[in-house]
Enzyme design. Structure first.
Site, PDB file in Angstrom:
ATOM      1  N   ASP A 137       0.840  -1.199   0.000  1.00 48.94           N
ATOM      2  CA  ASP A 137       0.000   0.000   0.000  1.00 48.94           C
ATOM      3  C   ASP A 137       0.874   1.248   0.000  1.00 48.94           C
ATOM      4  O   ASP A 137       0.686   2.165   0.782  1.00 48.94           O
ATOM      5  CB  ASP A 137      -0.925  -0.010   1.229  1.00 48.94           C
ATOM      6  CG  ASP A 137      -2.065   0.986   1.105  1.00 48.94           C
ATOM      7  OD1 ASP A 137      -2.464   1.307  -0.028  1.00 48.94           O
ATOM      8  OD2 ASP A 137      -2.554   1.455   2.154  1.00 48.94           O
ATOM      9  N   CYS A 192     -11.031 -13.836 -17.915  1.00 53.50           N
ATOM     10  CA  CYS A 192     -12.334 -13.164 -17.960  1.00 53.50           C
ATOM     11  C   CYS A 192     -13.170 -13.583 -19.160  1.00 53.50           C
ATOM     12  O   CYS A 192     -14.403 -13.619 -19.082  1.00 53.50           O
ATOM     13  CB  CYS A 192     -12.158 -11.642 -17.986  1.00 53.50           C
ATOM     14  SG  CYS A 192     -11.502 -10.940 -16.454  1.00 53.50           S
ATOM     15  N   CYS A 195     -16.930 -12.148 -20.470  1.00 58.40           N
ATOM     16  CA  CYS A 195     -17.690 -11.562 -19.357  1.00 58.40           C
ATOM     17  C   CYS A 195     -17.427 -10.064 -19.245  1.00 58.40           C
ATOM     18  O   CYS A 195     -16.292  -9.609 -19.320  1.00 58.40           O
ATOM     19  CB  CYS A 195     -17.308 -12.243 -18.048  1.00 58.40           C
ATOM     20  SG  CYS A 195     -18.155 -11.567 -16.595  1.00 58.40           S
ATOM     21  N   CYS A 198     -18.628  -6.540 -14.695  1.00 58.31           N
ATOM     22  CA  CYS A 198     -18.107  -5.409 -13.918  1.00 58.31           C
ATOM     23  C   CYS A 198     -18.356  -4.095 -14.646  1.00 58.31           C
ATOM     24  O   CYS A 198     -18.731  -3.086 -14.027  1.00 58.31           O
ATOM     25  CB  CYS A 198     -16.625  -5.592 -13.610  1.00 58.31           C
ATOM     26  SG  CYS A 198     -15.563  -5.830 -15.050  1.00 58.31           S
ATOM     27  N   CYS A 218     -15.010   7.111 -10.394  1.00 63.22           N
ATOM     28  CA  CYS A 218     -14.960   5.972  -9.472  1.00 63.22           C
ATOM     29  C   CYS A 218     -15.359   6.408  -8.062  1.00 63.22           C
ATOM     30  O   CYS A 218     -14.690   7.245  -7.450  1.00 63.22           O
ATOM     31  CB  CYS A 218     -13.555   5.378  -9.470  1.00 63.22           C
ATOM     32  SG  CYS A 218     -13.352   3.994  -8.319  1.00 63.22           S
ATOM     33  N   CYS A 244     -16.018   0.968  -2.664  1.00 58.63           N
ATOM     34  CA  CYS A 244     -17.139   0.470  -3.458  1.00 58.63           C
ATOM     35  C   CYS A 244     -16.786  -0.936  -3.917  1.00 58.63           C
ATOM     36  O   CYS A 244     -15.735  -1.140  -4.515  1.00 58.63           O
ATOM     37  CB  CYS A 244     -17.411   1.391  -4.650  1.00 58.63           C
ATOM     38  SG  CYS A 244     -18.739   0.814  -5.738  1.00 58.63           S
ATOM     39  N   CYS A 247     -18.035  -3.773  -8.489  1.00 60.35           N
ATOM     40  CA  CYS A 247     -17.417  -4.515  -9.590  1.00 60.35           C
ATOM     41  C   CYS A 247     -16.847  -5.849  -9.123  1.00 60.35           C
ATOM     42  O   CYS A 247     -16.639  -6.757  -9.934  1.00 60.35           O
ATOM     43  CB  CYS A 247     -16.339  -3.663 -10.274  1.00 60.35           C
ATOM     44  SG  CYS A 247     -14.886  -3.321  -9.268  1.00 60.35           S
ATOM     45  N   CYS A 251     -18.416 -10.186  -9.932  1.00 58.18           N
ATOM     46  CA  CYS A 251     -17.357 -10.913 -10.635  1.00 58.18           C
ATOM     47  C   CYS A 251     -17.453 -12.412 -10.327  1.00 58.18           C
ATOM     48  O   CYS A 251     -17.327 -12.820  -9.156  1.00 58.18           O
ATOM     49  CB  CYS A 251     -16.002 -10.367 -10.196  1.00 58.18           C
ATOM     50  SG  CYS A 251     -14.594 -11.115 -11.040  1.00 58.18           S
TER      51      CYS A 251
END
Length: 352
Positions: A137, A192, A195, A198, A218, A244, A247, A251
């Site tokens: 981070d 993915c 698909c 998201c 976002c 949030c 998405c 999935c």
């Protein structure tokens, strides 16, 4: 180059210390990632976000964080994903106090647990005479790119890294070292396929094309950005107060964790409490979150928007909270309180 057996021991050390997956990659510069970051920053897609965008030349060159770095040991740690439902009413018929949702990754200090695992790996390397630095981070390294190079997963269309058999509900970090270690795997193939759930489920259309997120739309970023919360996205914010998950919730690779994983507790906060605590109390409660300039007024800004979306004007404490900020001395909070008042039907007060 050190042996694969030594790498296996390092990975086992991380798993024993709480990591979910561990992989190893070279510490060569991420030149392709740097070009992408610079292009997106020039296009304004970063929306003022500093994380890895602040200095792409630094965040894409591991040697800038540890001189002589030759390898990256990447760790992923899963976090609980199954929400525990909160109260929906009471036996007395009194409406519950308004609450807001906290994204799953922020329900606990999951990065602390991640760092514990990474530090165990770093300690083993240092004990064996190598230099090592833990990064998690942090603006100093593009951790998703490192994890992708180490073969931990593929880039999803929502720009998250998806780990086979696990999904994207993980936090990522790395150990840079001057030890030359063999790579554990090649970058994972796309999983993915066709698909696009998201993209279709993003409440603001922030995923503008597969793998590209416009931070200016976002909600997770807008909750952390300085200035007024954009009015055009306030209704879409709904009851979210931090982060949030939309998405990730839709999935398919995350289905197992969302359905069967350990429960998330503390996934909501009370809005009236947030709007009545003083600065020190707010930072003591929510200081783990990213807050612009560590200024608690941004927590109140977000709480006022959410209150406008979920508040019930039949509750006196909701009215009192809105009125308190409508007549306060902070212009930004007055503006957001006026919006909340209008949203709650208090038109006369909102325009007074």
């Amino acid at each position: 180059m050190l042996s694969r057996a030594y790498v296996d021991e390092l990975c086992a050390t991380g798993i024993e210390a709480g990591l979910t997956r561990v992989g190893v990659a070279s510490a060569d510069p991420f030149d392709d990632v740097r070009a992408v970051l610079e292009q997106r920053k020039a296009a304004g897609l970063h929306g003022g976000m500093q994380f890895t965008y602040r200095n792409p030349a630094r965040s894409t060159d591991p040697a800038r964080a540890l001189s002589g770095a030759r390898s990256i040991v990447v760790g992923a740690r899963s976090y609980p994903a199954r929400l525990v439902a909160g109260p929906i009413g009471s036996d007395t018929g009194v409406p519950p106090r308004p609450v807001a949702r906290v994204a799953r990754y922020a329900t606990d200090d999951h990065y602390r647990l991640l760092r514990d695992g990474l530090h165990a790996i770093a300690a083993r390397l240092q004990a064996d005479g190598w230099r090592a630095r833990v990064l998690a981070d942090d603006n100093a390294l593009v951790d998703r790119a490192a994890a992708h190079r180490a073969g931990l997963g593929w880039y999803g269309k929502n720009a998250n890294l998806l780990l086979p058999g696990i999904g994207s509900l993980v936090v990522l970090g790395a150990v840079l070292t001057d030890a030359e270690l063999p790579a554990t795997a090649q970058p994972a193939a796309d999983g993915c396929g066709p698909c696009r759930r998201c993209l279709d489920s993003c409440p603001t259309g922030a995923i503008v094309t597969p793998g590209i997120v416009d931070a200016r739309r976002c909600l997770a970023w807008l909750l952390q950005a300085e200035g007024d919360f954009p009015e055009e996205h306030r209704e879409a914010l709904g009851d979210r107060i931090y982060g949030c998950d939309d998405c990730q919730e839709v999935c398919p690779p995350n289905r197992g964790a969302l359905r069967d994983g350990p429960p998330v507790r503390g996934g909501t906060v009370e809005l009236i409490e947030m709007l009545t605590l003083d600065d020190d109390q707010l930072l003591a409660r929510f200081g783990r979150w990213y807050i612009p300039r560590r200024d608690p007024r941004y927590l109140r800004r977000n709480a006022l928007v959410v209150l406008g979306n979920v508040g019930d004007v039949s509750q006196q404490e909701v009215l009192a909270a809105v009125r308190r900020y409508l007549h306060g001395d902070d212009p930004m909070l007055r503006r957001h309180a006026a919006w909340a008042a209008g949203r709650l039907g208090l038109v006369a007060e909102a325009t007074a």
